[in-house]
Write a protein that holds these residues in place. Structure first.
Motif, PDB file in Angstrom:
ATOM      1  N   ALA A 227       0.842  -1.195   0.000  1.00  0.00           N
ATOM      2  CA  ALA A 227       0.000   0.000   0.000  1.00  0.00           C
ATOM      3  C   ALA A 227       0.878   1.246   0.000  1.00  0.00           C
ATOM      4  N   PRO A 228       0.425   2.320  -0.646  1.00  0.00           N
ATOM      5  CA  PRO A 228       1.216   3.546  -0.689  1.00  0.00           C
ATOM      6  C   PRO A 228       1.439   4.125   0.710  1.00  0.00           C
ATOM      7  N   VAL A 229       2.569   4.753   0.908  1.00  0.00           N
ATOM      8  CA  VAL A 229       2.808   5.487   2.150  1.00  0.00           C
ATOM      9  C   VAL A 229       1.978   6.763   2.115  1.00  0.00           C
ATOM     10  N   PRO A 230       1.642   7.331   3.285  1.00  0.00           N
ATOM     11  CA  PRO A 230       0.777   8.512   3.300  1.00  0.00           C
ATOM     12  C   PRO A 230       1.262   9.642   2.393  1.00  0.00           C
ATOM     13  N   GLU A 231       2.601   9.861   2.307  1.00  0.00           N
ATOM     14  CA  GLU A 231       3.106  10.969   1.513  1.00  0.00           C
ATOM     15  C   GLU A 231       2.805  10.789   0.016  1.00  0.00           C
ATOM     16  N   ALA A 232       2.640   9.535  -0.422  1.00  0.00           N
ATOM     17  CA  ALA A 232       2.423   9.283  -1.846  1.00  0.00           C
ATOM     18  C   ALA A 232       1.073   9.790  -2.324  1.00  0.00           C
ATOM     19  N   TYR A 233       0.108   9.909  -1.406  1.00  0.00           N
ATOM     20  CA  TYR A 233      -1.231  10.326  -1.818  1.00  0.00           C
ATOM     21  C   TYR A 233      -1.280  11.786  -2.259  1.00  0.00           C
ATOM     22  N   GLY A 234      -0.209  12.512  -2.005  1.00  0.00           N
ATOM     23  CA  GLY A 234      -0.174  13.899  -2.461  1.00  0.00           C
ATOM     24  C   GLY A 234      -0.213  14.028  -3.974  1.00  0.00           C
ATOM     25  N   ALA A 235       0.061  12.941  -4.698  1.00  0.00           N
ATOM     26  CA  ALA A 235       0.014  12.968  -6.163  1.00  0.00           C
ATOM     27  C   ALA A 235      -1.392  12.756  -6.709  1.00  0.00           C
ATOM     28  N   SER A 236      -2.380  12.564  -5.824  1.00  0.00           N
ATOM     29  CA  SER A 236      -3.738  12.225  -6.263  1.00  0.00           C
ATOM     30  C   SER A 236      -4.444  13.402  -6.916  1.00  0.00           C
ATOM     31  N   ALA A 237      -5.253  13.085  -7.923  1.00  0.00           N
ATOM     32  CA  ALA A 237      -6.218  14.049  -8.461  1.00  0.00           C
ATOM     33  C   ALA A 237      -7.402  14.120  -7.503  1.00  0.00           C
ATOM     34  N   ALA A 238      -8.165  15.211  -7.539  1.00  0.00           N
ATOM     35  CA  ALA A 238      -9.262  15.390  -6.581  1.00  0.00           C
ATOM     36  C   ALA A 238     -10.464  16.035  -7.250  1.00  0.00           C
ATOM     37  N   TRP A 239     -11.653  15.638  -6.792  1.00  0.00           N
ATOM     38  CA  TRP A 239     -12.929  16.196  -7.236  1.00  0.00           C
ATOM     39  C   TRP A 239     -13.796  16.440  -5.996  1.00  0.00           C
ATOM     40  N   THR A 240     -14.681  17.421  -6.068  1.00  0.00           N
ATOM     41  CA  THR A 240     -15.601  17.692  -4.968  1.00  0.00           C
ATOM     42  C   THR A 240     -17.041  17.612  -5.473  1.00  0.00           C
ATOM     43  N   PHE A 241     -17.946  17.229  -4.564  1.00  0.00           N
ATOM     44  CA  PHE A 241     -19.378  17.184  -4.878  1.00  0.00           C
ATOM     45  C   PHE A 241     -20.137  17.126  -3.555  1.00  0.00           C
ATOM     46  N   THR A 242     -21.430  17.398  -3.613  1.00  0.00           N
ATOM     47  CA  THR A 242     -22.286  17.374  -2.423  1.00  0.00           C
ATOM     48  C   THR A 242     -23.534  16.558  -2.721  1.00  0.00           C
ATOM     49  N   LEU A 243     -23.880  15.685  -1.789  1.00  0.00           N
ATOM     50  CA  LEU A 243     -25.082  14.868  -1.922  1.00  0.00           C
ATOM     51  C   LEU A 243     -26.152  15.401  -0.973  1.00  0.00           C
ATOM     52  N   PRO A 244     -27.331  15.754  -1.476  1.00  0.00           N
ATOM     53  CA  PRO A 244     -28.384  16.248  -0.586  1.00  0.00           C
ATOM     54  C   PRO A 244     -28.920  15.129   0.296  1.00  0.00           C
ATOM     55  N   PRO A 245     -29.338  15.434   1.531  1.00  0.00           N
ATOM     56  CA  PRO A 245     -29.881  14.393   2.415  1.00  0.00           C
ATOM     57  C   PRO A 245     -31.072  13.651   1.820  1.00  0.00           C
ATOM     58  N   ALA A 246     -31.792  14.299   0.919  1.00  0.00           N
ATOM     59  CA  ALA A 246     -32.985  13.684   0.337  1.00  0.00           C
ATOM     60  C   ALA A 246     -32.679  12.467  -0.525  1.00  0.00           C
ATOM     61  N   VAL A 247     -31.409  12.204  -0.818  1.00  0.00           N
ATOM     62  CA  VAL A 247     -31.100  11.023  -1.638  1.00  0.00           C
ATOM     63  C   VAL A 247     -31.477   9.736  -0.909  1.00  0.00           C
ATOM     64  N   LEU A 248     -31.653   9.801   0.411  1.00  0.00           N
ATOM     65  CA  LEU A 248     -32.029   8.604   1.168  1.00  0.00           C
ATOM     66  C   LEU A 248     -33.534   8.431   1.278  1.00  0.00           C
ATOM     67  N   ASP A 249     -34.312   9.385   0.777  1.00  0.00           N
ATOM     68  CA  ASP A 249     -35.767   9.289   0.881  1.00  0.00           C
ATOM     69  C   ASP A 249     -36.312   8.246  -0.091  1.00  0.00           C
ATOM     70  N   GLY A 250     -37.289   7.485   0.369  1.00  0.00           N
ATOM     71  CA  GLY A 250     -38.019   6.604  -0.536  1.00  0.00           C
ATOM     72  C   GLY A 250     -37.401   5.248  -0.776  1.00  0.00           C
ATOM     73  N   GLY A 251     -36.434   4.843   0.031  1.00  0.00           N
ATOM     74  CA  GLY A 251     -35.830   3.519  -0.162  1.00  0.00           C
ATOM     75  C   GLY A 251     -35.149   3.038   1.106  1.00  0.00           C
ATOM     76  N   ALA A 252     -34.685   1.788   1.059  1.00  0.00           N
ATOM     77  CA  ALA A 252     -33.967   1.245   2.208  1.00  0.00           C
ATOM     78  C   ALA A 252     -32.567   1.825   2.308  1.00  0.00           C
ATOM     79  N   ASP A 253     -31.982   2.149   1.156  1.00  0.00           N
ATOM     80  CA  ASP A 253     -30.652   2.734   1.108  1.00  0.00           C
ATOM     81  C   ASP A 253     -30.463   3.310  -0.287  1.00  0.00           C
TER      82      ASP A 253
END
Length: 355
Positions: A227-253
């Motif tokens: 497994a990579p050492v913690p310092e190696a993860y600095g090379a990672s690409a990154a994306w951000t997003f937000t999930l509204p709480p309502a995504v859990l409505d109407g189902g078991a999961d």
């Protein structure tokens, strides 16, 4: 192919005719098998389970691949068979009994004993769930995932609101979390439908590009990746997003489905690591109910680049980057709802003690 078994009374050869066993097929065929006091000489079908209802024992078998099932009985022992049989020496062979959960083979012996056989297709056997439910050993056929909670069946499936299931022994008085409708003869098969609902489209925003990943650390010979050492993860690409709480409505999961390519993908809320996964060519699926408290907040997905020279195994058909190159890509994020139907069974009556 036929099998020969050396027994004290002579050699038993079965099935009655040679068969072809396909690659990757596996089987466990019985001989000298007791069916409620009736001897099954042999069968070219595999036992699955034994059930019991008011009519007596019910033996469930499954067909093996494309091999036509045969059930052989000693002719001198049998009074009546509910399916056509042909004589083969001292035996009666039932070979026209087709796989179906709706038809049973009933065997009546001269000793007064009776046995019933259900023959499942290979496909139906893969849909079979067997366990002690409401005080009775039962079998349920369904495409849904199934587990039990006390005397309640819990069926779950993703992205499908229509449920179907059949249960043996047949039971009346079922109560569903949504209306149940009997299908077929209405005694053992049911269908139900849950309400559906739309899910939002997730549009991740790229926060940073990947940098050159360091060489993969290895140990041993031949080399095994670490497994990579913690310092190696600095090379990672990154994306951000937000999930509204309502995504859990109407189902078991609700499931977050991430299509990515790279070495290691990690999902964060602020500095808290929510989940991570090494890439193996498959979609990364994350159940969201456990993260309900973190919905509505910005999440960050990071993907560490996979180097073309990484000494890791990827299944045939999974494309890795060529030597000297690397990949850290996000091909899409989608949501999929998991639906649930609960079916309460009446409790089995308490057994009476001796009078």
């Amino acid at each position: 192919m036929q099998f020969e078994v050396a027994l004290p009374g002579g050699t038993l050869r079965f099935p009655s005719r040679p068969v072809d066993i396909a690659d990757h097929d596996y089987l466990m065929w019985p001989f000298g098998f007791d069916l409620n006091g009736i001897r099954l000489s042999w069968a070219s079908a595999q036992p699955v389970t034994r059930l019991q209802d008011v009519q007596g024992p019910l033996y469930v078998f499954k067909a093996t691949g494309g091999i036509a099932p045969e059930f052989a009985f000693e002719a001198a022992d049998i009074e009546r068979l509910s399916a056509p049989a042909r004589r083969d020496g001292d035996r009666l062979i039932v070979d026209a009994f087709k796989p179906s959960a709706r038809r049973l083979l009933t065997v009546r012996a001269k000793n007064g004993r009776t046995a019933r056989i259900m023959l499942l297709s290979d496909a139906d056997a893969k849909r079979a769930w067997v366990g002690d439910i409401a005080g009775t050993r039962r079998m349920v056929l369904t495409d849904a995932a199934l587990f039990t909670s006390g005397d309640t069946l819990v069926l779950r499936q993703r992205d499908k609101t229509a449920f179907r299931f059949a249960i043996w022994p047949a039971v009346t008085g079922l109560k569903g979390s949504v209306p149940l409708r009997g299908i077929g003869d209405g005694s053992s098969a049911y269908e139900a439908r849950t309400p559906s609902g739309a899910l939002p489209v997730i549009r991740p925003v790229k926060a940073r590009d990947a940098e050159d990943a360091p060489p993969v650390r290895t140990v041993g010979s031949p080399p095994v990746a670490l497994a990579p050492v913690p310092e190696a993860y600095g090379a990672s690409a990154a994306w951000t997003f937000t999930l509204p709480p309502a995504v859990l409505d109407g189902g078991a999961d609700t499931w977050l489905k991430i299509d990515n390519r790279g070495d290691v993908a990690r999902l964060f809320h602020d500095d808290d690591l929510l989940d991570d996964a090494f890439w193996d060519g498959r979609r990364w699926n994350i159940a969201l109910k456990r993260f309900a408290a973190d919905l509505g907040k910005p999440w960050t997905l990071t993907i560490m680049p996979l180097r073309g020279d990484a000494p890791i195994y990827l299944a045939e058909g999974v494309k890795r980057p060529p030597p000297g190159e690397q990949v850290a890509a996000l091909d899409g994020i989608t949501l999929e709802r998991e639906y649930e139907v609960r079916v309460a069974l009446p409790a089995a009556p308490s057994p009476r003690g001796p009078r």
